[in-house]
Motif scaffolding. Sequence first.
Motif: not given
Length: 98
Positions: A32-45, A53-65, A67-69
């Motif tokens: 699923h596309r959300f899991l791909v984005l979660h993987w990107l955040c994990t591998c290339w933070p 992605l963090i700035s456009s989603s409105g998340a405070q930081d990568m961990d919040e993003l 978690t949402a994904l």
Amino acid sequence: MRPIADRLEKSLGEPVYYFSVPDCDTDDDNAHRFLVLHWLCTCWPESTYVKFLISSSGAQDMDELKTALINPDNYRHPFKMSDAFFGIEAIACRLEYF
């Protein structure tokens, strides 16, 4: 990834990840596309794309993003996992010669 995918599948009643058969050269993972984005955040933070992605989603930081994904509540839009090699595929360029 497998524990996250299993938890989401139990919660949603739909698979969100297809794990390929390791001994098959023509099989590949599908996610699923959300899991791909979660993987990107994990591998290339530190990548520019993850920062976007963090700035456009409105998340405070990568961990919040991240978690949402993987939050089942964010999978409200109906989806069906499709095989990456069969089904609807985008055609980037179609040329017809006359």
